[in-house]
Design a protein around this motif. Sequence first.
Motif, PDB file in Angstrom:
ATOM      1  N   GLN A 139       0.810  -1.220   0.000  1.00  0.00           N
ATOM      2  CA  GLN A 139       0.000   0.000   0.000  1.00  0.00           C
ATOM      3  C   GLN A 139       0.841   1.267   0.000  1.00  0.00           C
ATOM      4  OE1 GLN A 139      -0.842  -2.765   1.184  1.00  0.00           O
ATOM      5  NE2 GLN A 139      -3.034  -3.036   1.275  1.00  0.00           N
ATOM      6  N   ASN A 140       1.955   1.258   0.700  1.00  0.00           N
ATOM      7  CA  ASN A 140       2.752   2.481   0.802  1.00  0.00           C
ATOM      8  C   ASN A 140       4.144   2.154   1.355  1.00  0.00           C
ATOM      9  OD1 ASN A 140       2.468   2.332   3.697  1.00  0.00           O
ATOM     10  ND2 ASN A 140       0.433   3.223   3.465  1.00  0.00           N
ATOM     11  N   VAL A 141       4.969   3.175   1.440  1.00  0.00           N
ATOM     12  CA  VAL A 141       6.343   2.988   1.933  1.00  0.00           C
ATOM     13  C   VAL A 141       6.334   2.548   3.393  1.00  0.00           C
ATOM     14  CG1 VAL A 141       8.483   4.223   2.501  1.00  0.00           C
ATOM     15  CG2 VAL A 141       7.372   4.585   0.296  1.00  0.00           C
ATOM     16  N   SER A 142       5.424   3.125   4.168  1.00  0.00           N
ATOM     17  CA  SER A 142       5.413   2.803   5.603  1.00  0.00           C
ATOM     18  C   SER A 142       5.200   1.302   5.822  1.00  0.00           C
ATOM     19  CB  SER A 142       4.323   3.601   6.323  1.00  0.00           C
ATOM     20  OG  SER A 142       4.496   4.965   6.044  1.00  0.00           O
ATOM     21  N   VAL A 143       4.298   0.692   5.059  1.00  0.00           N
ATOM     22  CA  VAL A 143       4.057  -0.749   5.170  1.00  0.00           C
ATOM     23  C   VAL A 143       5.332  -1.514   4.779  1.00  0.00           C
ATOM     24  CG1 VAL A 143       2.815  -2.695   4.114  1.00  0.00           C
ATOM     25  CG2 VAL A 143       1.560  -0.654   4.829  1.00  0.00           C
ATOM     26  N   ASN A 178      16.005  11.712   6.121  1.00  0.00           N
ATOM     27  CA  ASN A 178      15.027  10.668   5.814  1.00  0.00           C
ATOM     28  C   ASN A 178      13.600  11.186   5.972  1.00  0.00           C
ATOM     29  OD1 ASN A 178      14.449   7.984   5.130  1.00  0.00           O
ATOM     30  ND2 ASN A 178      15.987   7.220   6.545  1.00  0.00           N
ATOM     31  N   PHE A 179      12.669  10.530   5.297  1.00  0.00           N
ATOM     32  CA  PHE A 179      11.270  10.921   5.432  1.00  0.00           C
ATOM     33  C   PHE A 179      10.786  10.588   6.851  1.00  0.00           C
ATOM     34  CE2 PHE A 179       6.691  10.769   4.759  1.00  0.00           C
ATOM     35  CZ  PHE A 179       6.521  11.955   4.078  1.00  0.00           C
ATOM     36  N   PRO A 180      10.033  11.486   7.496  1.00  0.00           N
ATOM     37  CA  PRO A 180       9.691  11.283   8.910  1.00  0.00           C
ATOM     38  C   PRO A 180       9.027   9.951   9.220  1.00  0.00           C
ATOM     39  CG  PRO A 180       8.788  13.374   8.103  1.00  0.00           C
ATOM     40  CD  PRO A 180       9.563  12.765   6.975  1.00  0.00           C
ATOM     41  N   ALA A 228      17.045   1.367   1.217  1.00  0.00           N
ATOM     42  CA  ALA A 228      17.023   2.670   0.543  1.00  0.00           C
ATOM     43  C   ALA A 228      15.583   3.080   0.272  1.00  0.00           C
ATOM     44  CB  ALA A 228      17.777   2.586  -0.770  1.00  0.00           C
ATOM     45  N   ASP A 229      15.278   4.339   0.528  1.00  0.00           N
ATOM     46  CA  ASP A 229      13.986   4.909   0.150  1.00  0.00           C
ATOM     47  C   ASP A 229      14.187   5.608  -1.197  1.00  0.00           C
ATOM     48  OD1 ASP A 229      11.737   6.498  -0.228  1.00  0.00           O
ATOM     49  OD2 ASP A 229      11.469   6.890   1.910  1.00  0.00           O
ATOM     50  N   LEU A 230      13.552   5.047  -2.219  1.00  0.00           N
ATOM     51  CA  LEU A 230      13.759   5.557  -3.587  1.00  0.00           C
ATOM     52  C   LEU A 230      12.629   6.465  -4.054  1.00  0.00           C
ATOM     53  CD1 LEU A 230      14.830   2.195  -5.327  1.00  0.00           C
ATOM     54  CD2 LEU A 230      16.305   3.890  -4.227  1.00  0.00           C
ATOM     55  N   TYR A 231      11.753   6.844  -3.116  1.00  0.00           N
ATOM     56  CA  TYR A 231      10.541   7.566  -3.550  1.00  0.00           C
ATOM     57  C   TYR A 231      10.871   8.813  -4.367  1.00  0.00           C
ATOM     58  CZ  TYR A 231       5.440   7.757  -3.028  1.00  0.00           C
ATOM     59  OH  TYR A 231       4.092   7.693  -3.245  1.00  0.00           O
ATOM     60  N   GLN A 232      11.917   9.535  -3.941  1.00  0.00           N
ATOM     61  CA  GLN A 232      12.228  10.784  -4.653  1.00  0.00           C
ATOM     62  C   GLN A 232      13.299  10.610  -5.726  1.00  0.00           C
ATOM     63  OE1 GLN A 232      10.616  13.526  -4.631  1.00  0.00           O
ATOM     64  NE2 GLN A 232       9.393  13.468  -2.750  1.00  0.00           N
ATOM     65  N   SER A 233      13.704   9.361  -5.988  1.00  0.00           N
ATOM     66  CA  SER A 233      14.695   9.176  -7.064  1.00  0.00           C
ATOM     67  C   SER A 233      14.132   8.357  -8.234  1.00  0.00           C
ATOM     68  CB  SER A 233      15.979   8.535  -6.533  1.00  0.00           C
ATOM     69  OG  SER A 233      15.736   7.269  -5.954  1.00  0.00           O
ATOM     70  N   VAL A 256       3.022   7.825  -6.344  1.00  0.00           N
ATOM     71  CA  VAL A 256       2.283   9.043  -6.701  1.00  0.00           C
ATOM     72  C   VAL A 256       3.137  10.225  -7.136  1.00  0.00           C
ATOM     73  CG1 VAL A 256       0.265   8.527  -5.282  1.00  0.00           C
ATOM     74  CG2 VAL A 256       2.166   9.792  -4.279  1.00  0.00           C
ATOM     75  N   LYS A 257       4.443  10.085  -7.099  1.00  0.00           N
ATOM     76  CA  LYS A 257       5.253  11.270  -7.424  1.00  0.00           C
ATOM     77  C   LYS A 257       5.746  11.166  -8.868  1.00  0.00           C
ATOM     78  CE  LYS A 257       6.415  11.148  -2.557  1.00  0.00           C
ATOM     79  NZ  LYS A 257       5.556  12.195  -2.014  1.00  0.00           N
ATOM     80  N   TRP A 258       7.030  10.926  -9.045  1.00  0.00           N
ATOM     81  CA  TRP A 258       7.628  10.940 -10.389  1.00  0.00           C
ATOM     82  C   TRP A 258       7.076   9.833 -11.281  1.00  0.00           C
ATOM     83  CZ3 TRP A 258      10.025  15.377 -10.609  1.00  0.00           C
ATOM     84  CH2 TRP A 258      10.630  15.899  -9.461  1.00  0.00           C
TER      85      TRP A 258
HETATM   86  C1  LIG Z   1      11.163  10.034   0.378  1.00  0.00           C
HETATM   87  C2  LIG Z   1       9.765   9.710   0.828  1.00  0.00           C
HETATM   88  N1  LIG Z   1       9.531   8.580   1.514  1.00  0.00           N
HETATM   89  C3  LIG Z   1       8.302   8.255   1.951  1.00  0.00           C
HETATM   90  C4  LIG Z   1       7.228   9.069   1.703  1.00  0.00           C
HETATM   91  C5  LIG Z   1       5.887   8.655   2.230  1.00  0.00           C
HETATM   92  O1  LIG Z   1       5.522   7.432   1.719  1.00  0.00           O
HETATM   93  P1  LIG Z   1       4.150   6.658   2.058  1.00  0.00           P
HETATM   94  O2  LIG Z   1       3.079   7.671   2.232  1.00  0.00           O
HETATM   95  O3  LIG Z   1       3.966   5.788   0.859  1.00  0.00           O
HETATM   96  O4  LIG Z   1       4.407   5.851   3.294  1.00  0.00           O
HETATM   97  C6  LIG Z   1       7.414  10.256   0.972  1.00  0.00           C
HETATM   98  C7  LIG Z   1       6.351  11.200   0.621  1.00  0.00           C
HETATM   99  O5  LIG Z   1       5.231  11.161   0.808  1.00  0.00           O
HETATM  100  C8  LIG Z   1       8.719  10.583   0.536  1.00  0.00           C
HETATM  101  O6  LIG Z   1       8.962  11.706  -0.151  1.00  0.00           O
END
Ligand SMILES: Cc1ncc(COP(=O)(O)O)c(C=O)c1O
Length: 387
Positions: free
Chosen positions: A83-87, A111-113, A187-192, A213-215
Amino acid sequence: MSADPLLAWRKEFPILEHTTYLISHSLGAMPRRAGEALQEFVDAWSRRGIRAWEEGWWEMPFTVGDRIAAIIGAGPGEVAMHQNVSVCQSMAVSCFDWNGPRNKLVTDGLNFPSNDYIYYGLARQGARICRVNSPDGTTLPTELMLAAIDEQTQLVSVSHVAFRSSFVQDLAAIAHRAHEVGALVIADLYQSAGILPVDVRALGVDFATGGSVKWLCGGPGAGYLYVRPDLLRQLRPAATGWMAHRRPFEFAGGPMDYAPDMFRFMNGTPNIPALYSARSGYDIVNEVGVDAIRAKSLRQTERLIALADEAGFRVTSCRDPRERGGVVVVDVPNGKEVTRELERREVLVDYRPGAGIRIAPHFYTADEELDRVIEEIRSICTQLPTL
Ligand SMILES: Cc1ncc(COP(=O)(O)O)c(C=O)c1O
């Protein structure tokens, strides 16, 4: 305008017809074909009913994951959709015993909070969290990360590109150091992924997570998890569910008998409609090609920086192309109010406290839109007291 071949993609993104869309670091523009994909979901559900599971839904976290794999340098079957990065992060960290002598988790200060929230939650299981602070809130010298990684380190968490400043971290160097001392890297690749080239194998990361949902221009509710295939057999995520079982349809109670392959990183019923809504964006990124996207992004972010300099705005994101992700951040007085007024004028960007206004061109952005956003910010800054 026609000199840029990527502008041919603009017609695939309806919102670009009336909006200057510079917010793909937050929510990419919706592709027209995502609407058709969602209709496919409706048709399968309504016409095929429960048969849809065996006609594609069951495997979908992996057939869709394969499209992500092609973007991040992984192989088929190596990426599971969630579902998302947190999971995904919660599942990855649940593979480890945090009570033993190797109980340190190193996390980068950019890092993302929500990643941090999950790590600090592990303290109650005995984890020691070492957060490596950024000296300026924008960058993080690699030496600081390397120095924090030692023989007690179990896991190192790095955001490849920092969400607030778009600073690119040296993942390969960090992974190399981690492996030297027997630690693993997530690694969190969400922004790459989708805006700059990523190759999880060449970088040597052990786990990678990200979202849609981003790039990647996907709909919400679809995140991904990559796990290095040769590690699979030794990893047993405590955060799990029936789909991760070796024989899920036996519905056996008692302890878990994990699937031998990446299915062991599944949990419960997947978010099927989200996978339909996300996959078109992945296909488009694969069709356009990340190298072409990065080349354009470097050119347009350079241009944005030059325009911001000319207008006298303070640029708080990195200027060096090696450290620069897809976003340019400018800090002007009353940034939050300026952003709100931009939205009213159909120019979409966002504002982050401690950084400024984040502006993100993507492969569908026209150069004229960069001129427009800077010109609008300039005009709002002069008019703001009277607006
Ligand atoms: C680098 C990064 N990691 C994680 C998240 C959050 O991920 P999620 O809402 O899928 O847990 C974001 C932005 O929403 C993000 O920019």
